[in-house]
Motif scaffolding. Sequence first.
Motif, PDB file in Angstrom:
ATOM      1  N   THR A   1       0.849  -1.197   0.000  1.00  0.00           N
ATOM      2  CA  THR A   1       0.000   0.000   0.000  1.00  0.00           C
ATOM      3  C   THR A   1       0.879   1.240   0.000  1.00  0.00           C
ATOM      4  OG1 THR A   1      -1.837  -1.088   1.133  1.00  0.00           O
ATOM      5  CG2 THR A   1      -1.721   1.306   1.297  1.00  0.00           C
ATOM      6  N   ILE A   2       0.460   2.243  -0.781  1.00  0.00           N
ATOM      7  CA  ILE A   2       1.146   3.531  -0.830  1.00  0.00           C
ATOM      8  C   ILE A   2       0.247   4.571  -0.182  1.00  0.00           C
ATOM      9  CG2 ILE A   2       2.111   5.307  -2.323  1.00  0.00           C
ATOM     10  CD1 ILE A   2       2.501   3.066  -4.426  1.00  0.00           C
ATOM     11  N   ASN A   3       0.807   5.328   0.764  1.00  0.00           N
ATOM     12  CA  ASN A   3       0.075   6.386   1.449  1.00  0.00           C
ATOM     13  C   ASN A   3       0.683   7.731   1.077  1.00  0.00           C
ATOM     14  OD1 ASN A   3      -1.748   7.627   3.241  1.00  0.00           O
ATOM     15  ND2 ASN A   3      -0.246   7.587   4.906  1.00  0.00           N
ATOM     16  N   TYR A   4      -0.112   8.571   0.388  1.00  0.00           N
ATOM     17  CA  TYR A   4       0.331   9.903   0.008  1.00  0.00           C
ATOM     18  C   TYR A   4      -0.114  10.889   1.087  1.00  0.00           C
ATOM     19  CZ  TYR A   4       0.675   7.608  -4.554  1.00  0.00           C
ATOM     20  OH  TYR A   4       0.981   6.749  -5.585  1.00  0.00           O
ATOM     21  N   VAL A   5       0.846  11.593   1.713  1.00  0.00           N
ATOM     22  CA  VAL A   5       0.535  12.473   2.836  1.00  0.00           C
ATOM     23  C   VAL A   5       0.741  13.924   2.399  1.00  0.00           C
ATOM     24  CG1 VAL A   5       0.988  13.021   5.237  1.00  0.00           C
ATOM     25  CG2 VAL A   5       1.300  10.678   4.423  1.00  0.00           C
ATOM     26  N   LEU A   6      -0.346  14.679   2.393  1.00  0.00           N
ATOM     27  CA  LEU A   6      -0.315  16.056   1.920  1.00  0.00           C
ATOM     28  C   LEU A   6       0.359  16.987   2.930  1.00  0.00           C
ATOM     29  CD1 LEU A   6      -3.980  16.156   0.614  1.00  0.00           C
ATOM     30  CD2 LEU A   6      -1.948  16.367  -0.825  1.00  0.00           C
ATOM     31  N   LYS A   7       0.896  18.084   2.422  1.00  0.00           N
ATOM     32  CA  LYS A   7       1.423  19.136   3.287  1.00  0.00           C
ATOM     33  C   LYS A   7       0.286  19.759   4.085  1.00  0.00           C
ATOM     34  CE  LYS A   7       5.262  20.574   0.281  1.00  0.00           C
ATOM     35  NZ  LYS A   7       5.756  21.665  -0.593  1.00  0.00           N
ATOM     36  N   ARG A   8       0.606  20.160   5.315  1.00  0.00           N
ATOM     37  CA  ARG A   8      -0.363  20.839   6.171  1.00  0.00           C
ATOM     38  C   ARG A   8       0.209  22.189   6.602  1.00  0.00           C
ATOM     39  NH1 ARG A   8      -5.310  17.967   6.387  1.00  0.00           N
ATOM     40  NH2 ARG A   8      -5.739  18.976   8.376  1.00  0.00           N
ATOM     41  N   PRO A   9      -0.643  23.087   7.121  1.00  0.00           N
ATOM     42  CA  PRO A   9      -0.138  24.384   7.575  1.00  0.00           C
ATOM     43  C   PRO A   9       0.858  24.230   8.722  1.00  0.00           C
ATOM     44  CG  PRO A   9      -2.522  24.421   7.351  1.00  0.00           C
ATOM     45  CD  PRO A   9      -2.110  22.992   7.229  1.00  0.00           C
ATOM     46  N   GLN A  10       1.838  25.118   8.761  1.00  0.00           N
ATOM     47  CA  GLN A  10       2.813  25.122   9.833  1.00  0.00           C
ATOM     48  C   GLN A  10       2.445  26.167  10.871  1.00  0.00           C
ATOM     49  OE1 GLN A  10       6.437  25.689   7.499  1.00  0.00           O
ATOM     50  NE2 GLN A  10       6.806  23.487   7.514  1.00  0.00           N
ATOM     51  N   ASP A  11       3.103  26.074  12.036  1.00  0.00           N
ATOM     52  CA  ASP A  11       2.798  26.987  13.137  1.00  0.00           C
ATOM     53  C   ASP A  11       3.519  28.321  13.027  1.00  0.00           C
ATOM     54  OD1 ASP A  11       1.113  25.144  14.318  1.00  0.00           O
ATOM     55  OD2 ASP A  11       2.720  24.215  15.477  1.00  0.00           O
ATOM     56  N   VAL A  12       4.450  28.424  12.093  1.00  0.00           N
ATOM     57  CA  VAL A  12       5.165  29.676  11.883  1.00  0.00           C
ATOM     58  C   VAL A  12       5.053  30.053  10.417  1.00  0.00           C
ATOM     59  CG1 VAL A  12       6.789  29.290  13.765  1.00  0.00           C
ATOM     60  CG2 VAL A  12       7.338  28.447  11.483  1.00  0.00           C
ATOM     61  N   LEU A  13       5.247  31.334  10.139  1.00  0.00           N
ATOM     62  CA  LEU A  13       5.190  31.795   8.759  1.00  0.00           C
ATOM     63  C   LEU A  13       6.255  31.105   7.929  1.00  0.00           C
ATOM     64  CD1 LEU A  13       4.245  33.747   6.531  1.00  0.00           C
ATOM     65  CD2 LEU A  13       5.927  35.387   7.416  1.00  0.00           C
ATOM     66  N   SER A  14       5.855  30.530   6.806  1.00  0.00           N
ATOM     67  CA  SER A  14       6.806  29.898   5.902  1.00  0.00           C
ATOM     68  C   SER A  14       6.416  30.232   4.476  1.00  0.00           C
ATOM     69  CB  SER A  14       6.819  28.380   6.108  1.00  0.00           C
ATOM     70  OG  SER A  14       5.553  27.823   5.820  1.00  0.00           O
ATOM     71  N   MET A  15       7.417  30.582   3.689  1.00  0.00           N
ATOM     72  CA  MET A  15       7.198  30.872   2.275  1.00  0.00           C
ATOM     73  C   MET A  15       8.344  30.269   1.480  1.00  0.00           C
ATOM     74  SD  MET A  15       5.851  34.836   2.212  1.00  0.00           S
ATOM     75  CE  MET A  15       7.227  35.490   3.150  1.00  0.00           C
ATOM     76  N   SER A  16       8.022  29.717   0.328  1.00  0.00           N
ATOM     77  CA  SER A  16       9.058  29.197  -0.553  1.00  0.00           C
ATOM     78  C   SER A  16       8.609  29.354  -1.996  1.00  0.00           C
ATOM     79  CB  SER A  16       9.358  27.727  -0.244  1.00  0.00           C
ATOM     80  OG  SER A  16       8.246  26.909  -0.562  1.00  0.00           O
ATOM     81  N   ALA A  17       9.596  29.481  -2.860  1.00  0.00           N
ATOM     82  CA  ALA A  17       9.338  29.575  -4.294  1.00  0.00           C
ATOM     83  C   ALA A  17      10.412  28.789  -5.015  1.00  0.00           C
ATOM     84  CB  ALA A  17       9.331  31.031  -4.753  1.00  0.00           C
ATOM     85  N   VAL A  18      10.025  28.182  -6.127  1.00  0.00           N
ATOM     86  CA  VAL A  18      10.944  27.363  -6.916  1.00  0.00           C
ATOM     87  C   VAL A  18      10.789  27.743  -8.383  1.00  0.00           C
ATOM     88  CG1 VAL A  18      11.608  25.034  -7.603  1.00  0.00           C
ATOM     89  CG2 VAL A  18      10.758  25.445  -5.284  1.00  0.00           C
TER      90      VAL A  18
END
Length: 806
Positions: free
Chosen positions: A257-274
């Motif tokens: 079985t494969i379990n795909y786990v989505l990103k969730r909100p973090q407790d601190v401000l986080s920003m990223s760009a690629v």
Amino acid sequence: MHQSPRNPGLQQAVRGAILLLASFNLATITPAQADGINAQATAYHIAAGTLESALGDFAAAAGISITVPPALVAGKQSQGLSGSYSVQQGFDRLLSGSGLQATEASKGVYVLQKAKSLGADKSSEAALPEVSVTGRSERSAVTEGSGSYTTKAVSIGKTEQTLREIPQSVSVMTRQQMNDQNFTTVAEALNQMTGVRSYGYERGESFMIRGYTANTQFNGVPQQDSSRHYDLALYDRVEVLRGPSGLLTGSGEPGGTINYVLKRPQDVLSMSAVAGWGSWNQKRGELDVGGPLNEDGSLRGRTVMVYQDQDKFYDVGGNRDQLLYGVLEYDITPQTTVGLWASYSDRQYKTFWGLPVYSDGSLPSSRSSFVGINKNAEDEDQNLALDFKHKFDSGWVAKGVYSYKNNEYSGYGVYATTPINTLTGLSNVNVGFIDTESTWRSLDFNLSGPVELFGRTHTLTVGYNKAEFDYLGGSRYSSATNRDPLNQHNWDGVLNSNILRKSQTYTEQSGFYASARIKLLEPLSVILGGRWTDYSNKSRTGWPTKTAWQHSDANTDGEFTPYAGVVWDINQQITWYASYADTFVPQTQRNAGDRVLDPRVGWQIETGLKGEFLDGRVNASAALFRIRDKNRALVDTSIAGCTTSTGECYRQAGVVQSEGVEFEVAGQVSRNLDLSAGYTYNHAEYLSDGTVSSGTRFAANQIPRHMFKFWSQYRFDGSTFGGLLQGLSAGAGVQAQSDMYTDTTRQGSYAIASAKLGYKINQQWDASLTINNLFDRKYLQYPGSTMFFNIYGAPRNALLMVRWNY
């Protein structure tokens, strides 16, 4: 041309929900105000030694993760820790006088950094009060921000457990490794994982584990027949459990079985760009923004956006992806959290079903060869999900989730119906138009918690889940003779998009499950569990007129699948385990009496060792397994003139056995070196079958006997060459396998190498260049038949990624 949406109201609602989440997130996000201190406390006994070791031991004992830049702890010592502390208090005590501090980046994930104000040790820090034990830090399976190729826990079951607590083989592809290898697709990530191999067309691949198609979960909830894959930017991690998971998923293939786990909100401000640029005009952009949305951090949000455009290494091919994902979490009380997430994706691409063979049995030699149509297929996905979690004072936890997914696909396909004439280059072809709509509905509710009995603490989990799959689709094929399929890609004169009829199928699976972890002795636990599953399937002509439903004879009520395991912690580093699990898989073939065959049934036995080394920074495992799969449908050759509704008669007599060994190691093996490596030997054969001899290799076109996966990356710091290479990183890897074949095509053993060079410009910016198929090995990714499914692997290619993080 793509037809108008069949559910415009739903589509607008999904898009509206995502845009609302995204705009709310981007417009109101502010830095967190909460101090992030975990008020709970527990007793610790951390030995004196290097500061790096002390921090690792403390994180392992607390069930959390911490990112430790080697340069910050080089040469520093720790006096250890003894007493009862909260997580933050423990870090403060260990780091007292070091000029460093540990900051919580997200739930259960800490980052070591220089203290804001350096100076002498404060007396208040030196005399932290000891408090009584009131609880234990919640174990976290989140990999984002950990900087690790391994994890302390996984969530593929209904509770977060360490790898050593699960009596089956488990692997994890962490966020860090995805970034290090510049993976962007699910297939890239899973093909790097131990014992897994993709099989099928791009973005719709099935994944083979131990000889069988893997089952699918999203955030721990089973999903029926999901073969559309999202961009990898959405996921915190991908978890793979090898072997049956019937305890949690009910019916399903026994391989894993494969379990795909989505990103969730973090407790601190986080920003990223690629931003990415690669071979075949690849252009890619990602934006990821999240954090608290109110002063106390009880409301959190996150938005991920992805755009990618790329040609293909074969003629005419192309692909364009657009993805928008939004998620909100709200702490109704300190014990209760609810979450809402939605996503929308749109993919336009040229369909390629593979190459036919020539009349002499050879394949087209050019990897740029393409059979298809120069029109874009379109694949649209809309998703909505709601979940909650409540923690009781007694230690029990209640969790629930409901998810809805809708996919609309319209596309074109071309395949040869005869081999290509070696003299003329001509063959006969079929040109088709396909239009489908698929809907998935899934829910799961479970309770888990401690049970005190006979002076020991045991764990009990009970729950119920349900998965529905509703499919409506049809196609229209037109044939043409004496055509040049390798060079003709405009089929307007042949294509007929007027679909006359669509069929509908509806599959529903539900069940109650229960498992108990019984601690017989302090190092010895027995896991007992089972599931009672109801399964039903029905079909009909669903368009343009609806006919009566035809119910399958494969419907099952109360099918019981037991599960048993034992886990023995030999010492603090090594665990021995063994497990047994039953399986059942409904079938659709019919016997001479025109009755659907009984489900396939079988079992797996597995035993192995798991280890946790170097203060928990490295995980290793070794496993032996055997799967027996019985009642497989065989053509009944004893029946002359079969009169079933399908015109074919079958009997349930086939038996297949899959057995083998697996080895895996992953983690930080030295201060600057991360690696993941895995080897699989899988011997799958027919034990009895009416058409092939006993001992004949099973699924030889899908699963190689031997697979080896390896990746490593070294990060240079100030201790190497006098700091001359500080900031640089270099990586190398290989994927190797033995032969695969069909009746018409064979691909021998091969190995594909990859390499990476990266540079961390500063704390916010880094750049990396990956080169795949470094030595430009020519090979068939999928050997096929006379007509199609012979697909070459990609030639040498490169991808440059520039990342910015806040």
